[in-house]
Design an enzyme around this catalytic site. Structure first.
Site, PDB file in Angstrom:
ATOM      1  N   GLN A  66      61.525  42.140  36.691  1.00  0.00           N
ATOM      2  CA  GLN A  66      62.282  43.398  36.650  1.00  0.00           C
ATOM      3  C   GLN A  66      61.423  44.621  36.945  1.00  0.00           C
ATOM      4  OE1 GLN A  66      64.495  43.575  32.992  1.00  0.00           O
ATOM      5  NE2 GLN A  66      66.279  42.612  33.914  1.00  0.00           N
ATOM      6  N   ARG A 121      65.440  38.006  41.300  1.00  0.00           N
ATOM      7  CA  ARG A 121      65.901  38.934  40.253  1.00  0.00           C
ATOM      8  C   ARG A 121      65.895  38.236  38.908  1.00  0.00           C
ATOM      9  NH1 ARG A 121      69.841  42.860  43.410  1.00  0.00           N
ATOM     10  NH2 ARG A 121      68.537  44.652  43.042  1.00  0.00           N
ATOM     11  N   ASP A 169      61.082  45.153  40.686  1.00  0.00           N
ATOM     12  CA  ASP A 169      62.317  45.078  41.471  1.00  0.00           C
ATOM     13  C   ASP A 169      62.560  46.406  42.201  1.00  0.00           C
ATOM     14  OD1 ASP A 169      64.856  44.785  42.463  1.00  0.00           O
ATOM     15  OD2 ASP A 169      65.698  43.947  40.628  1.00  0.00           O
ATOM     16  N   SER A 199      66.158  47.386  43.070  1.00  0.00           N
ATOM     17  CA  SER A 199      66.891  48.050  41.987  1.00  0.00           C
ATOM     18  C   SER A 199      66.447  49.496  41.811  1.00  0.00           C
ATOM     19  CB  SER A 199      66.701  47.301  40.664  1.00  0.00           C
ATOM     20  OG  SER A 199      67.431  46.112  40.671  1.00  0.00           O
TER      21      SER A 199
HETATM   22  P1  NAD Z   1      74.429  44.466  46.037  1.00  0.00           P
HETATM   23  O1  NAD Z   1      73.780  45.708  46.551  1.00  0.00           O
HETATM   24  O2  NAD Z   1      74.212  43.171  46.728  1.00  0.00           O
HETATM   25  O3  NAD Z   1      76.025  44.741  46.007  1.00  0.00           O
HETATM   26  C1  NAD Z   1      76.560  45.843  45.321  1.00  0.00           C
HETATM   27  C2  NAD Z   1      77.815  45.431  44.582  1.00  0.00           C
HETATM   28  O4  NAD Z   1      78.873  45.177  45.510  1.00  0.00           O
HETATM   29  C3  NAD Z   1      77.679  44.162  43.738  1.00  0.00           C
HETATM   30  O5  NAD Z   1      77.931  44.475  42.388  1.00  0.00           O
HETATM   31  C4  NAD Z   1      78.749  43.230  44.327  1.00  0.00           C
HETATM   32  O6  NAD Z   1      79.363  42.426  43.341  1.00  0.00           O
HETATM   33  C5  NAD Z   1      79.738  44.226  44.911  1.00  0.00           C
HETATM   34  N1  NAD Z   1      80.666  43.673  45.905  1.00  0.00           N
HETATM   35  C6  NAD Z   1      80.436  42.776  46.889  1.00  0.00           C
HETATM   36  N2  NAD Z   1      81.560  42.527  47.585  1.00  0.00           N
HETATM   37  C7  NAD Z   1      82.541  43.317  47.036  1.00  0.00           C
HETATM   38  C8  NAD Z   1      83.904  43.530  47.335  1.00  0.00           C
HETATM   39  N3  NAD Z   1      84.514  42.865  48.317  1.00  0.00           N
HETATM   40  N4  NAD Z   1      84.590  44.406  46.577  1.00  0.00           N
HETATM   41  C9  NAD Z   1      83.989  45.070  45.565  1.00  0.00           C
HETATM   42  N5  NAD Z   1      82.680  44.924  45.237  1.00  0.00           N
HETATM   43  C10 NAD Z   1      81.966  44.053  45.965  1.00  0.00           C
HETATM   44  O7  NAD Z   1      74.187  44.253  44.499  1.00  0.00           O
HETATM   45  P2  NAD Z   1      72.973  44.711  43.559  1.00  0.00           P
HETATM   46  O8  NAD Z   1      73.205  46.087  43.093  1.00  0.00           O
HETATM   47  O9  NAD Z   1      71.702  44.432  44.264  1.00  0.00           O
HETATM   48  O10 NAD Z   1      73.184  43.743  42.332  1.00  0.00           O
HETATM   49  C11 NAD Z   1      73.612  42.400  42.520  1.00  0.00           C
HETATM   50  C12 NAD Z   1      73.571  41.619  41.235  1.00  0.00           C
HETATM   51  O11 NAD Z   1      72.235  41.430  40.794  1.00  0.00           O
HETATM   52  C13 NAD Z   1      74.294  42.253  40.085  1.00  0.00           C
HETATM   53  O12 NAD Z   1      74.916  41.236  39.349  1.00  0.00           O
HETATM   54  C14 NAD Z   1      73.209  42.857  39.265  1.00  0.00           C
HETATM   55  O13 NAD Z   1      73.563  43.048  37.914  1.00  0.00           O
HETATM   56  C15 NAD Z   1      72.149  41.799  39.442  1.00  0.00           C
HETATM   57  N6  NAD Z   1      70.792  42.302  39.193  1.00  0.00           N
HETATM   58  C16 NAD Z   1      69.988  41.603  38.318  1.00  0.00           C
HETATM   59  C17 NAD Z   1      68.714  42.055  38.063  1.00  0.00           C
HETATM   60  C18 NAD Z   1      67.805  41.325  37.108  1.00  0.00           C
HETATM   61  O14 NAD Z   1      66.670  41.648  37.018  1.00  0.00           O
HETATM   62  N7  NAD Z   1      68.253  40.339  36.423  1.00  0.00           N
HETATM   63  C19 NAD Z   1      68.253  43.202  38.680  1.00  0.00           C
HETATM   64  C20 NAD Z   1      69.085  43.875  39.583  1.00  0.00           C
HETATM   65  C21 NAD Z   1      70.359  43.397  39.827  1.00  0.00           C
END
Ligand code: NAD
Length: 403
Positions: A152, A147, A155, A158
């Site tokens: 992006q 990520r 992805d 996402s």
């Molecule tokens: P994910 O599907 O792995 O998890 C969904 C959410 O659940 C996350 O925000 C996580 O913090 C939360 N979570 C986990 N345990 C929890 C708990 N016990 N209680 C409450 N919430 C809890 O996550 P995702 O949507 O794939 O995204 C993960 C990270 O990656 C985020 O920080 C997101 O901003 C980042 N991201 C970055 C990029 C990039 O290109 N830079 C792209 C997509 C996502």
């Protein structure tokens, strides 16, 4: 790792040293998805137009896009060839684009050296991964794409989570016995519904945005404190609970036993006052964290709705049943699977664009397939190549160990 990351030439398809499509076009095949309930397709006519313009031959299995509302004639108009059978589709195909992971039977139909790109769900699909290794298939797993900013546009986790978050909010609203917005009518004033989102990653943020647009009061919580700013920027209230569990790579880490207990207590008060709760909390590679116990469900208002997006990874609610809707204590609990497939037109469009960006890494400036997968994104997402499994957790599982 002993084998160098070199793409294999397939006899009779791409001769060694080929200068690319000007000489022999690369055949890119898109099968019809056969998994139950899958409505998406791995490419769309707009992307086909771009690929054929670059000199590639794109073949679509007949009716591959029908359930996503991309009929065969649109693909033909964009320059694709429609294959009436799977055998015809794959004959001479060098690259295969899919949404769902290939099954063992699918893999048996691929020629040695075929490059397959899609979600692979490798640790739950060990039989097919082993078969790809044995048949010297090259597989890129989109869920392993790092990520990083440069990736992006590729992805797919996402893009599909965006679709899932949107559908979750719509599903919650459609099962709720209340209006979501505030209404001032001659028949009285209606108070807005309260929607609580647990887990404010990609899906959670989209669910927040959708519930806000529907007029609800929205609250959200995530163990990563950094999520607070994003939640507030969408006009929702972020629940500050004294835990910050930002782990590796921006993902959440697993909470300690003490933190888990604290979290459940703090979350249950917010759950009890909500009309709709959408849970999206996940920790990569682990069972989903339990956020809503059955005791908390019993505290909820009659008619309240829980949409558990983590149903497939064990559920964030103790009473969730994956793939089913259950009613407990007057609360409707949905455990939907594959939500992006419920908006197949747009989730296919986004997925197809992700693949288009990813494919660009695989071709050189002359349109020929590159031979070395050293690019950071390719190397990270390369699951199987030249008879080797390159993803360590999957390899460890196949060797009988723990990932
Ligand atoms: P994910 O599907 O792995 O998890 C969904 C959410 O659940 C996350 O925000 C996580 O913090 C939360 N979570 C986990 N345990 C929890 C708990 N016990 N209680 C409450 N919430 C809890 O996550 P995702 O949507 O794939 O995204 C993960 C990270 O990656 C985020 O920080 C997101 O901003 C980042 N991201 C970055 C990029 C990039 O290109 N830079 C792209 C997509 C996502």
């Amino acid at each position: 790792m002993s084998t160098p990351l070199i793409a294999q030439e397939v006899k009779g398809i791409i001769p060694a040293g080929s200068k690319g499509p000007a000489a022999i076009p690369v055949v890119i095949a898109v099968p019809r998805e056969l998994a139950p309930g899958e409505q998406r397709v791995a490419t769309i006519p707009e992307v086909v137009g771009k690929l054929t313009k670059s000199g590639h031959e794109v073949r679509i299995e007949h009716d591959a896009g029908t359930s996503a509302y991309y009929p065969d004639d649109l693909f033909t108009a964009a320059g694709a060839k429609i294959a009436s059978s799977r055998t015809g589709l794959l004959n001479g195909a060098r690259v295969v684009l899919c949404v769902q992971p290939p099954t063992v039977a699918d893999v048996d139909q691929f020629a040695e050296g075929t490059i397959v790109i899609g979600f692979m769900n490798a640790t739950n699909n060990l039989g097919a991964v082993a078969r790809m290794r044995d048949r010297k298939i090259t597989a890129f797993a989109l869920e392993l794409i790092p990520r990083i900013t440069r990736a992006q546009s590729m992805d797919a986790l996402s893009s599909q989570a965006t679709a899932g978050g949107y559908v979750a909010a719509i599903l919650g609203a459609s099962h709720c016995p209340k209006f979501l917005p505030m209404l001032t009518t001659a028949a009285g004033t209606i108070r807005p519904a309260t929607v609580l989102i647990l887990g404010a990653g990609v899906a959670g943020l989209m669910a927040i945005a959708t519930a806000k647009r529907l007029g609800a009061i929205v609250e959200a919580y995530d163990v990563r404190r950094a999520a607070g700013e994003q939640v507030r920027s969408l006009g929702a209230r972020f629940l500050e609970l004294e835990i910050n569990a930002e782990g590796q790579g921006g993902y959440a880490r697993e909470l300690t036993a003490g933190e888990k207990e604290k979290e459940q207590q703090m979350v249950s008060a917010a759950v009890a006052r909500a009309d709709i709760v959408i849970t999206t909390a996940n920790i990569p590679g682990r069972k989903a964290p339990l956020l809503i116990t059955k005791e908390t469900v019993a505290m909820m208002r009659p008619g309240a709705v829980i949409v558990d997006l983590a149903a497939e990874s064990g559920g964030n609610c103790e009473l969730t049943q994956a793939g089913r809707t259950v009613r407990e204590h007057g609360v409707t609990i949905l455990g939907p699977q594959n939500l992006p497939a419920r908006v197949p037109f747009h989730s296919s469009q986004m997925y197809a664009k992700n693949l288009q960006s990813f494919l660009a890494l695989l071709f050189d400036k002359d349109g020929a397939l590159i031979r070395e997968f050293t690019d950071e994104i390719l190397a990270a997402s390369l699951l199987v190549h030249a008879g080797e499994i390159l993803h360590k957790p999957t390899r460890d599982l196949l060797n009988g160990g723990t990932p």
